[in-house]
Design a protein around this motif. Structure first.
Motif, PDB file in Angstrom:
ATOM      1  N   CYS A 150      -5.036   3.765 -76.971  1.00  0.00           N
ATOM      2  CA  CYS A 150      -3.955   4.664 -76.542  1.00  0.00           C
ATOM      3  C   CYS A 150      -4.030   6.013 -77.254  1.00  0.00           C
ATOM      4  O   CYS A 150      -3.434   6.989 -76.797  1.00  0.00           O
ATOM      5  CB  CYS A 150      -2.579   4.023 -76.736  1.00  0.00           C
ATOM      6  N   ILE A 151      -4.791   6.081 -78.350  1.00  0.00           N
ATOM      7  CA  ILE A 151      -4.894   7.352 -79.087  1.00  0.00           C
ATOM      8  C   ILE A 151      -5.972   8.276 -78.513  1.00  0.00           C
ATOM      9  O   ILE A 151      -6.047   9.443 -78.889  1.00  0.00           O
ATOM     10  CB  ILE A 151      -5.121   7.147 -80.599  1.00  0.00           C
ATOM     11  N   ILE A 152      -6.792   7.777 -77.613  1.00  0.00           N
ATOM     12  CA  ILE A 152      -7.922   8.562 -77.103  1.00  0.00           C
ATOM     13  C   ILE A 152      -7.507   9.901 -76.485  1.00  0.00           C
ATOM     14  O   ILE A 152      -8.130  10.922 -76.796  1.00  0.00           O
ATOM     15  CB  ILE A 152      -8.811   7.720 -76.170  1.00  0.00           C
ATOM     16  N   PRO A 153      -6.466   9.971 -75.655  1.00  0.00           N
ATOM     17  CA  PRO A 153      -6.101  11.294 -75.118  1.00  0.00           C
ATOM     18  C   PRO A 153      -5.774  12.327 -76.207  1.00  0.00           C
ATOM     19  O   PRO A 153      -6.164  13.493 -76.091  1.00  0.00           O
ATOM     20  CB  PRO A 153      -4.874  10.999 -74.250  1.00  0.00           C
ATOM     21  N   LEU A 154      -5.106  11.895 -77.273  1.00  0.00           N
ATOM     22  CA  LEU A 154      -4.804  12.830 -78.368  1.00  0.00           C
ATOM     23  C   LEU A 154      -6.066  13.178 -79.153  1.00  0.00           C
ATOM     24  O   LEU A 154      -6.240  14.325 -79.581  1.00  0.00           O
ATOM     25  CB  LEU A 154      -3.722  12.261 -79.279  1.00  0.00           C
ATOM     26  N   MET A 155      -6.957  12.202 -79.351  1.00  0.00           N
ATOM     27  CA  MET A 155      -8.231  12.476 -80.029  1.00  0.00           C
ATOM     28  C   MET A 155      -9.048  13.485 -79.234  1.00  0.00           C
ATOM     29  O   MET A 155      -9.689  14.364 -79.809  1.00  0.00           O
ATOM     30  CB  MET A 155      -9.037  11.191 -80.210  1.00  0.00           C
ATOM     31  N   GLN A 156      -9.024  13.370 -77.912  1.00  0.00           N
ATOM     32  CA  GLN A 156      -9.775  14.313 -77.083  1.00  0.00           C
ATOM     33  C   GLN A 156      -9.226  15.735 -77.260  1.00  0.00           C
ATOM     34  O   GLN A 156      -9.987  16.693 -77.304  1.00  0.00           O
ATOM     35  CB  GLN A 156      -9.754  13.888 -75.613  1.00  0.00           C
ATOM     36  N   LYS A 157      -7.912  15.865 -77.372  1.00  0.00           N
ATOM     37  CA  LYS A 157      -7.325  17.188 -77.609  1.00  0.00           C
ATOM     38  C   LYS A 157      -7.726  17.717 -78.982  1.00  0.00           C
ATOM     39  O   LYS A 157      -8.068  18.885 -79.133  1.00  0.00           O
ATOM     40  CB  LYS A 157      -5.801  17.132 -77.496  1.00  0.00           C
TER      41      LYS A 157
END
Length: 147
Positions: free
Chosen positions: A21-28
């Motif tokens: 679930c943290i992947i979208p924030l990591m991508q940012k």
């Protein structure tokens, strides 16, 4: 361990089986440096090591993250290394980061840590100001070499 700081903000650990679930924030945070598939593979391995991740939530929406590595260092004893800290831009500058770090310190202390350390990119000047204000000191340089 969950602590609410305002009517709808809370901090809590992200369960190992929910780590993606943290992947979208990591991508940012990383400007899409790695694919989602690479991140999924790496996080699957990390959660089986001494890695944990905490989230900042606005209600049920994940708006911030911080990874935490736990280890014993010869120079510091038991420590928490904070990693990939990110809070959505629209939530920055409102004191949420300070409250998040207070929660992180409390969590680390509950695990027996007496030191918190981190790395930050040389060009990330806003983070330097934040970490100085949190009481961090520059201890050394972080070197990186691709093998």
């Amino acid at each position: 361990m969950t602590k609410t700081i305002a009517m709808s903000f809370s901090f809590k650990l992200i369960e190992k089986d929910k780590i993606n679930c943290i992947i979208p924030l990591m991508q940012k945070l990383t400007n899409n440096k790695n694919s989602d598939a690479v991140l999924k593979e790496r996080f699957a391995e990390m959660v089986e090591q001494n890695y944990e991740c905490a989230g900042v939530y606005d209600g049920d929406i994940l708006i911030g993250i911080s990874g935490m590595w736990f280890q014993t260092r010869h120079y510091a004893g038991k420590s928490m290394e904070v990693d990939h800290v990110y809070i959505e831009e629209s939530y920055q500058g409102k004191g949420l980061g300070k409250q998040f770090f207070k929660w992180l310190y409390s969590y680390a202390t509950s695990k027996g840590c007496n030191i918190s350390e981190l790395n930050t990119y040389v060009q990330n000047y806003p983070s330097h100001k934040f970490y100085y204000n949190e009481g961090y000191e520059i201890f050394g340089y972080h070197f990186y070499k691709t093998l």
